[in-house]
Design an enzyme around this catalytic site. Structure first.
Site, PDB file in Angstrom:
ATOM      1  N   HIS A  49       6.461 -28.216  11.869  1.00 51.37           N
ATOM      2  CA  HIS A  49       7.640 -28.671  12.617  1.00 51.37           C
ATOM      3  C   HIS A  49       7.861 -30.181  12.475  1.00 51.37           C
ATOM      4  CE1 HIS A  49       8.038 -24.731  14.524  1.00 51.37           C
ATOM      5  NE2 HIS A  49       6.723 -24.759  14.739  1.00 51.37           N
ATOM      6  N   SER A 116       6.293 -20.300  11.680  1.00 48.78           N
ATOM      7  CA  SER A 116       6.760 -20.452  13.058  1.00 48.78           C
ATOM      8  C   SER A 116       8.258 -20.735  13.038  1.00 48.78           C
ATOM      9  CB  SER A 116       6.013 -21.591  13.764  1.00 48.78           C
ATOM     10  OG  SER A 116       6.518 -21.795  15.065  1.00 48.78           O
ATOM     11  N   HIS A 135      14.960 -24.352  12.504  1.00 46.41           N
ATOM     12  CA  HIS A 135      14.251 -24.484  11.231  1.00 46.41           C
ATOM     13  C   HIS A 135      13.061 -23.534  11.226  1.00 46.41           C
ATOM     14  CE1 HIS A 135      12.117 -27.427  13.833  1.00 46.41           C
ATOM     15  NE2 HIS A 135      11.035 -26.945  13.199  1.00 46.41           N
TER      16      HIS A 135
END
Length: 663
Positions: A49, A116, A135
């Site tokens: 992330h 994820s 995303h």
């Protein structure tokens, strides 16, 4: 860096499984997914992330019946170069002729095996739209269940391991992926080297304390329905080396609190070892034998659907169902291939010790109740059983052996005690048995010799006689040790009545004729020591012409010193021989309470025993003891320095008491 040197890598997997996550924060409603796709632009793919570490883009998103599935493309030479330089080449030392692309797939698949999804938080009552999905991040382990991804060089091979994915979904993914890839063209993502290094290092640091991560990854891989994955270490087909195979963890069935049993896909490629009863016709192509770790399962066709169903019915009830998992953590799942190898290897090893109960032709042993009195000699019983003390010889299992004598009543000499022995004795057992037999033979004559002896009488007799010292204690012929002053008879004639009477009156003391030789030898040694001490003192004692008060001529007395001269006295000044030395008294008077005892002493010069005069009194002995204690404070005493209790004084007391007792 030339992008052509590092081809693009395709990644595929479930971003979320419907109904698998019980947490409201992680659970995604299917209607929100349908409202969010298709997205207006391809979603970026980054690492953990990190927005400054984008390495690719999502090519396709579909709403499958099991969950949200994606297909992406990674084209980042910086990340590829960093992983290749950081990984050691010893990882692939056991693999021959491995291509650089395969090495890259091994590294990235095991370093970032999960994915994820980042989505926007919806306010209460808010509905999702095209901006709902943000995303996709590559990571070690995602929070959502079943989010394990696969990497490969083509889109078809990337989505092939997902068996739960329907054929229509696969076709839609491939078509959408080609369209998006055509729009992106040869796009390459170049994050900074510092950003990619921090992202890859942070993945390892943040998850280094994660416990049983490969077991969790393996369970989630099964939840996602991944079978036949080539590069994932947690899968059954990953094998960098023989010692790094994942068969020991891949067979663990998915057990998770948040897992939906209806969404768990059963493994369809369990390794099966073909037994002699099975043939190649009974095993379809849908089941791999486990010999080739890099083969994939063929595509299922409708013609072989019935055969695969019959085959799964044979495999799943025993190995591939969730109910067959034993409770607790005390059990492990073993692949069928390894289990069959262990069984066949164990069956091929011959046993060294034959089973006598099976190979022997003799009937089972029945202990006899009472033998016939007419039978004499030795009793024969089957081998494998023997009387205590009579071992069975090794190697004679099919013969009847004579084992132990019997008495006239028909029983064993030591009672009918029969003990089962093992079929064959070890060398140590044979030695112990022989030693026991020798000890038994040696003990038997000793018991017969002492039978009826005074030392082997009843307990009451031993208690009465233990109050007094027996007059004939030494009966054995062995040369027992004795202390100085004790006498041991050389003959063993029965005692006379006079000697018994003398022993009762004198308290057990022997007569002087028996103890004389021993005492003469001891007194001769003491005299020699006294002369040696006199010589070491350096003084010659003056000879006096005076006669003793007892009529003994001068020169016939042996010098007797009760103590050394006190300090300050001239060494040549000593008391004349033959004259009694006065006893020092506290009142300045000479003690008159004394006793004169003549003691025979061996004179080496005269060759005969002559008496000496020794004046001993209680007051004199007390004075000598006090004088010795005062001298010990000024002189060096080895025993005192050593700190050990002094035993010389006790020995002298015993010696003097023995001398006085036999006068």
């Amino acid at each position: 860096m030339n992008p052509a040197d590092h081809p693009s890598v395709y990644v595929a997997g479930y971003l979320a499984l419907y109904g698998a996550d019980e947490s409201d924060e992680l659970n995604i409603d299917r209607k929100d997914i349908r409202a969010a796709i298709p997205t207006p632009a391809p979603l970026p793919i980054n690492i953990d992330h990190r927005r400054d570490c984008t390495v690719g883009a999502v090519l396709a998103l579909i709403d499958d019946e099991h969950g949200l599935f994606f297909l992406g493309k990674i084209n980042c030479p910086v990340m590829v170069r960093t992983l290749e330089t950081a990984a050691s080449q010893e990882i692939f030392s056991e693999l021959d002729n491995l291509k650089p692309d395969d090495k890259l797939l091994y590294i990235i698949t095991n370093y970032l095996p999960s994915v994820s999804l980042s989505s926007r938080r919806l306010a209460p009552g808010e509905t999702a739209d095209e901006t709902f999905l943000a995303h996709v991040a590559l990571c070690l382990l995602g929070k959502r269940i079943g989010t394990i991804v696969t990497y490969d060089l083509t889109p078809e091979e990337a989505i092939e391991p997902f068996r739960k994915l329907s054929p229509n979904s696969k076709a839609t993914l491939l078509s959408q992926g080609k369209e998006t890839e055509r729009l992106l063209g040869e796009m390459v993502w170049y994050p900074s080297k510092n950003a990619i290094t921090k992202a890859l290092l942070g993945t390892a640091v943040n998850n280094m304390l994660l416990r049983d991560r490969w077991q969790i990854i393996s369970e989630r891989r099964r939840m996602a329905g991944i079978t036949g994955q080539k590069y994932l270490q947690a899968s059954s087909f990953t094998a960098l080396t023989d010692s790094m195979t994942s068969n020991n963890v891949s067979v663990t069935h998915p057990i998770c609190e948040n897992a939906n049993p209806g969404n768990i896909q059963k493994d369809e490629e369990m390794q099966v070892c073909i037994s002699p009863a099975q043939t190649s016709e009974t095993l379809n192509a849908g089941v791999l034998s486990g010999c080739n770790d890099f083969h994939r399962l063929p595509h299922s066709d409708p013609a072989s659907t019935s055969d695969q169903t019959n085959l799964q019915s044979l495999i799943e009830p025993s190995m591939n169902t969730q109910s067959s998992r034993p409770p607790g953590d005390d059990f492990i799942w073993v692949p069928i291939k390894s289990y069959n190898q262990l069984v066949s290897r164990n069956a091929s090893q011959p046993t060294n010790i034959p089973d006598i109960a099976i190979t022997s032709n003799q009937p089972p042993f029945i202990p006899p109740a009472l033998m016939n009195t007419s039978i004499s000699g030795q009793h024969s019983i089957p081998s494998g059983y023997a009387q205590y003390g009579y071992p069975t010889p090794v190697g004679t299992h099919n013969s009847l052996l004579p084992l132990g004598p019997v008495n006239q009543m028909g029983g064993f000499q030591y009672g009918p005690q029969v003990y089962p022995l093992s079929y064959g004795q070890s060398p140590l057992e044979a030695k112990l048995t022989a030693l026991l037999e020798c000890m038994t033979k040696e003990k038997r004559p000793v018991d017969e010799e002492h039978r009826g002896d005074d030392m082997h009488t009843t307990r009451e007799e031993r208690g009465r006689r233990g109050r007094k010292r027996p007059y004939e204690f030494d009966r054995s012929i062995e040369s027992d040790l004795y202390y100085p002053g004790e006498f041991r008879r050389s003959n063993f004639s029965p005692p006379q009545a006079s000697s018994m009477k003398y022993e009762e009156t004198t308290g057990g003391r022997h007569d002087l004729s028996q103890t004389g030789p021993v005492l003469n030898s001891l007194m001769g040694a003491v005299t020699s020591l006294q002369k040696e001490v006199e010589r070491l003192n350096g003084g010659n004692l003056p000879i006096s012409n005076a006669q003793s008060s007892y009529g003994v001529p001068n020169g016939m007395h042996a010098p007797v010193y009760y103590s050394y001269p006190p300090p300050g006295t001239h060494p040549t000044v000593s008391w004349p021989m033959g004259v009694e030395r006065p006893m020092p008294s506290t009142e300045g008077k000479t003690s008159t309470n004394s006793t004169v005892i003549p003691v025979p002493v061996s004179d080496p010069e005269a060759g005969r025993n002559v008496p000496i005069t020794a004046t001993i009194s209680q007051e004199r002995s007390d004075g000598i003891q006090k004088e010795s204690i005062e001298q010990s404070r000024d002189t060096m005493n080895a025993s005192a320095v050593a700190g050990i209790h002094r035993t010389s004084d006790a020995g002298v007391d015993v010696f003097i008491n023995q001398m006085m007792a036999h006068q």
